[in-house]
Design an enzyme around this catalytic site. Sequence first.
Site, short mmCIF file in Angstrom:
data_model
loop_
_atom_site.label_atom_id
_atom_site.label_comp_id
_atom_site.label_asym_id
_atom_site.label_seq_id
_atom_site.Cartn_x
_atom_site.Cartn_y
_atom_site.Cartn_z
N HIS A 1 69.46 35.66 21.40
CA HIS A 1 70.58 35.52 22.24
C HIS A 1 70.08 36.94 24.03
O HIS A 1 70.50 36.96 24.29
CB HIS A 1 71.40 35.65 22.11
CG HIS A 1 72.33 34.76 21.46
ND1 HIS A 1 72.54 33.19 22.00
CD2 HIS A 1 72.23 34.11 20.26
CE1 HIS A 1 73.25 32.72 20.82
NE2 HIS A 1 72.70 32.97 20.42
N GLU B 1 51.29 52.12 12.45
CA GLU B 1 49.83 53.64 12.25
C GLU B 1 49.08 52.85 11.72
O GLU B 1 47.59 54.13 11.88
CB GLU B 1 50.93 54.39 11.59
CG GLU B 1 51.53 54.87 12.91
CD GLU B 1 52.16 56.52 12.31
OE1 GLU B 1 51.88 56.70 11.16
OE2 GLU B 1 52.72 57.49 12.87
N LYS C 1 51.46 65.05 20.92
CA LYS C 1 52.13 66.64 20.38
C LYS C 1 51.03 67.22 21.28
O LYS C 1 51.60 68.91 21.80
CB LYS C 1 51.31 66.43 19.04
CG LYS C 1 51.98 65.82 18.44
CD LYS C 1 51.79 65.58 16.18
CE LYS C 1 52.76 64.98 15.69
NZ LYS C 1 52.07 65.12 14.69
O1 PA5 Z 1 52.61 58.13 7.88
C1 PA5 Z 1 52.43 59.29 8.70
O2 PA5 Z 1 51.93 60.16 8.18
C2 PA5 Z 1 53.92 59.94 9.52
O3 PA5 Z 1 54.21 58.19 10.20
C3 PA5 Z 1 54.49 60.69 9.55
O4 PA5 Z 1 54.78 60.22 8.53
C4 PA5 Z 1 55.15 61.11 10.15
O5 PA5 Z 1 54.81 61.71 11.39
C5 PA5 Z 1 56.21 62.65 9.88
O6 PA5 Z 1 55.14 63.25 9.44
P1 PA5 Z 1 55.24 64.23 8.23
O7 PA5 Z 1 55.73 64.00 7.12
O8 PA5 Z 1 53.73 65.25 7.81
O9 PA5 Z 1 56.37 65.62 9.15
#
Ligand code: PA5
Length: 433
Positions: A307, A286, A421
């Site tokens: 494996h 990310e 989303k």
């Molecule tokens: O790193 C990030 O920002 C995301 O992976 C969030 O942690 C994830 O989408 C969950 O979001 P939230 O904590 O707002 O529910």
Amino acid sequence: MVKFDYSNSSIIDRMIYALDDKVKENNKWIEENKDDETQFLGWVDLPEKYDKEEFERIKKAANKIQKDSDFLIVIGIGGSYLGARAVIEALSHSFYNMMPNDRRKTPKIIYAGNNLSPNYLHDLLELIAENDISLNVISKSGTTTEPAIAFRILREAIETKYGVDEAKKRIYVTTDKAKGALKGLADEEKYETFVIPDNVGGRFSVLTAVGLLPIATAGIDIDKLMEGAKEAMDKYKDQEVKFNDCYKYAVIRNLLYNSGKTTEILANYEPSLHYMTEWWKQLYGESEGKDGKGIFPAGVDFTTDLHSMGQYIQDGNRNLMETVICVEEPKSNITLAEDKENIDGLNFLAGKDLDYINKKAMEGTIEAHVSGNVPNMKITIDRLDEENLGHLIYFFEKACAMSGLILEVNPFNQPGVEEYKKNMFRLLEKPGY
Ligand code: PA5
């Protein structure tokens, strides 16, 4: 103690030092902006500057959950659950949830809200019927669909089981200090609430209440975890890449990326590190995968995956680099006994212990991959304990920030996550989509 070895990476010091100025410039930016509340750099000094009052409240809440619950259900997704799971699984008994209560002593930990499967939640509801439960719902935005749905369903289930008032005492909310639907609900219902600081993004939040409440509930020493992170914070401050292993890792993976090694596999030889790898994948994926750029972070559990993925790694598309997490001393060890019949032909290993055999498998694999043109980096920790895990977490976080900055992306946003989303909400006919 964390050691970084890049002697098998094909990258030599001269190549690393060529990025010296860039590293210094990025380090300066981190240092100058780490106190700016509008930047997502709150994790940089977190091991020192955390809310001590809240930290004590986390321990108290964990203590209460340990006393009144068979299960803690951790509801969250992505950065709001992977860090807790990574630490709990790395440091607990391999069969933690299956151990008899008198040996485990702390609640079983179950995860929810990280998928939309009806089967998963249905089966979890059956567990609730038969056991004492607490819920820790974790969402920074407070609006993420997966945990919100799971929380709605699980909250109703525990309200039905305990009544609304007792259920309130079993619900712990970790969210933004002011924003989001979850914060509104927590205020309305007067749930015990913990805060995710504004300037700490989800995937950098494991050392906040996000990770700490579930981790403490599992009986893990969160003081020591923070001490390990603090040790790393002090160690990886140096702007000189020459003296900073964390920055070396960031530089080397970028140099390899620019030479066509576009996928990095993080390999472990301890099954309990599986979720550490999942956490690392999210942190790097990310943070770096944007603007058409980024190393693809992949994970393998060895020797299991030798494996299944071993053939590809040895011989497939040569776009791979590998980083191995090596744990020097195992928590326990088993020596192979001599067998009179030796029908399995294993007597050549008699008297040797499993850790020795595992390490030889690791050495042999590194050698094979390096000769197969998979450059290797090795991160060694002396043992799996709280201090080392805290140190490793900080090492990867800081290296990730530096690596993303070298790549010239913003390591702290995730605009691409919104695309699925939007489509999902349109298909679900959410108003406004
Ligand atoms: O790193 C990030 O920002 C995301 O992976 C969030 O942690 C994830 O989408 C969950 O979001 P939230 O904590 O707002 O529910």
